[in-house]
Design a protein around this motif. Structure first.
Motif, PDB file in Angstrom:
ATOM      1  N   LEU A  48       0.913  -1.088  -0.203  1.00 21.54           N
ATOM      2  CA  LEU A  48       0.043  -0.037  -0.085  1.00 21.54           C
ATOM      3  C   LEU A  48       0.935   1.209   0.046  1.00 21.54           C
ATOM      4  O   LEU A  48       0.581   2.109  -0.650  1.00 21.54           O
ATOM      5  N   ALA A  49       1.877   1.147   0.872  1.00 24.91           N
ATOM      6  CA  ALA A  49       2.904   2.413   0.706  1.00 24.91           C
ATOM      7  C   ALA A  49       3.602   2.575  -0.746  1.00 24.91           C
ATOM      8  O   ALA A  49       3.688   3.650  -0.916  1.00 24.91           O
ATOM      9  N   ALA A  50       3.964   1.404  -1.084  1.00 23.75           N
ATOM     10  CA  ALA A  50       4.467   1.586  -2.647  1.00 23.75           C
ATOM     11  C   ALA A  50       3.375   1.932  -3.572  1.00 23.75           C
ATOM     12  O   ALA A  50       4.121   3.020  -4.269  1.00 23.75           O
ATOM     13  N   ASP A  66       5.221   5.688  12.711  1.00 20.22           N
ATOM     14  CA  ASP A  66       4.020   6.196  13.023  1.00 20.22           C
ATOM     15  C   ASP A  66       2.913   5.274  12.576  1.00 20.22           C
ATOM     16  O   ASP A  66       2.141   4.896  13.193  1.00 20.22           O
ATOM     17  N   TRP A  67       3.348   4.798  11.244  1.00 21.13           N
ATOM     18  CA  TRP A  67       2.090   4.045  10.455  1.00 21.13           C
ATOM     19  C   TRP A  67       2.690   2.561  10.467  1.00 21.13           C
ATOM     20  O   TRP A  67       1.769   1.642  10.107  1.00 21.13           O
ATOM     21  N   ASN A  68       3.751   2.160  10.909  1.00 19.28           N
ATOM     22  CA  ASN A  68       4.165   0.689  10.877  1.00 19.28           C
ATOM     23  C   ASN A  68       3.154  -0.139  11.617  1.00 19.28           C
ATOM     24  O   ASN A  68       2.900  -1.330  11.285  1.00 19.28           O
ATOM     25  N   ASP A 115      -4.489   0.267   9.745  1.00 19.66           N
ATOM     26  CA  ASP A 115      -4.989   0.780   8.325  1.00 19.66           C
ATOM     27  C   ASP A 115      -3.969   1.876   8.315  1.00 19.66           C
ATOM     28  O   ASP A 115      -4.424   3.225   9.041  1.00 19.66           O
ATOM     29  N   ALA A 116      -3.177   1.949   7.344  1.00 18.48           N
ATOM     30  CA  ALA A 116      -1.873   3.058   7.348  1.00 18.48           C
ATOM     31  C   ALA A 116      -2.513   3.829   6.041  1.00 18.48           C
ATOM     32  O   ALA A 116      -1.838   4.977   5.927  1.00 18.48           O
ATOM     33  N   TYR A 168      -0.053  12.329   4.373  1.00 21.76           N
ATOM     34  CA  TYR A 168       1.221  12.589   3.706  1.00 21.76           C
ATOM     35  C   TYR A 168       1.060  13.326   2.155  1.00 21.76           C
ATOM     36  O   TYR A 168       1.785  13.993   1.943  1.00 21.76           O
ATOM     37  N   ALA A 169       0.187  12.820   1.488  1.00 21.49           N
ATOM     38  CA  ALA A 169      -0.153  13.188   0.294  1.00 21.49           C
ATOM     39  C   ALA A 169      -0.512  14.973   0.022  1.00 21.49           C
ATOM     40  O   ALA A 169      -0.086  15.596  -0.532  1.00 21.49           O
TER      41      ALA A 169
END
Length: 240
Positions: free
Chosen positions: A118-120, A145-147, A151-152, A159-160
């Motif tokens: 999802l991060a990618a 923080d999101w690790n 639900d990240a 961040y966006a």
């Protein structure tokens, strides 16, 4: 009097019921309007559009004498350390001086890192708006923080916004999972090279098994190419 009291009580009841209904409708509207987090599919068929014109996310001049490709996972602690602690020195010493072209490739370890893909995809959607590297850096900086978040997705969306993306376009990109094939293609490329973990560096066409720090990368470049003295600008380095 009893009738009047009963009438007043019923009036109060209906007022409370109406208030609850308004709150309920508002809550429902919020849920329906809130962007839902998507699951980026694994092992998707790779289409020509997934690889056409795409050879990883790069920093540095295409004329640089040395190219190093990193296969990495956004949820990997070692990758986070490399991105946050080592890459700034590599950018200054080697990329801005025109000696190194650095390429990032996704290699999500789905069996242990549930949010990596999802991060990618969030970073790939930022690339659509020419903001890949700011998003890449922000995701790695915020990894603690999101690790562990269940639900990240909402964090990546914040961040966006922080890096200046058009959030509506970002949301549409995420919902479409349009870059799932691109991520899978990079993962399969790493497998063909023999990548087994992250971070892994590919120097030329050979996997690097040594230290992963800025001094080691400088030594690699020194051994493969002579030094040049004229620095290039941030724009030429490709970091926007």
């Amino acid at each position: 009097m009893a009738g009047a009291t009963e009438s007043g009580g019923m009036k109060g009841f209906y007022m409370v019921l109406a208030a609850v209904a308004v709150i309920g409708i508002g809550a429902l509207g919020y849920v329906l309007s809130r962007p839902s987090t998507v699951a980026v599919p694994v092992n998707v068929p790779i289409q020509p559009r997934d690889t056409s014109g795409f050879a990883g996310y790069s920093l540095g001049s295409s004329d640089a004498p040395v190219t190093i490709t990193e296969f990495a996972d956004y949820q990997c602690p070692g990758c986070q350390s490399f991105a946050v602690l080592q890459m700034p020195a590599i950018v200054e010493r080697l990329i801005k001086t025109g000696r190194l072209r650095f390429v990032y490739r996704d290699f999500p370890l789905d069996n242990i890192h549930s949010s990596s893909r999802l991060a990618a995809h969030a970073a790939a959607c930022a690339d659509d708006q020419q903001k890949y590297w700011p998003m890449h850096d922000r995701i790695f900086e915020g990894q603690p923080d999101w690790n562990t978040a269940g639900d990240a997705g909402p964090t990546f969306r914040s961040y966006a916004e922080a890096v200046g993306l058009d959030v509506a376009a970002y949301d549409a990109c995420m919902k479409s999972v349009k870059h799932a094939g691109r991520i899978q293609a990079s993962y399969e490329l790493g497998q063909r090279y023999g990548v087994g973990g992250t971070p892994t560096l590919l120097v030329g066409d050979k996997l690097w098994s040594g230290r992963l720090d800025s001094d080691a990368i400088t030594h690699i470049v020194d051994s493969l190419a002579p030094r040049v003295s004229a620095p290039v600008s941030d724009t030429a380095a490709g970091r926007k």
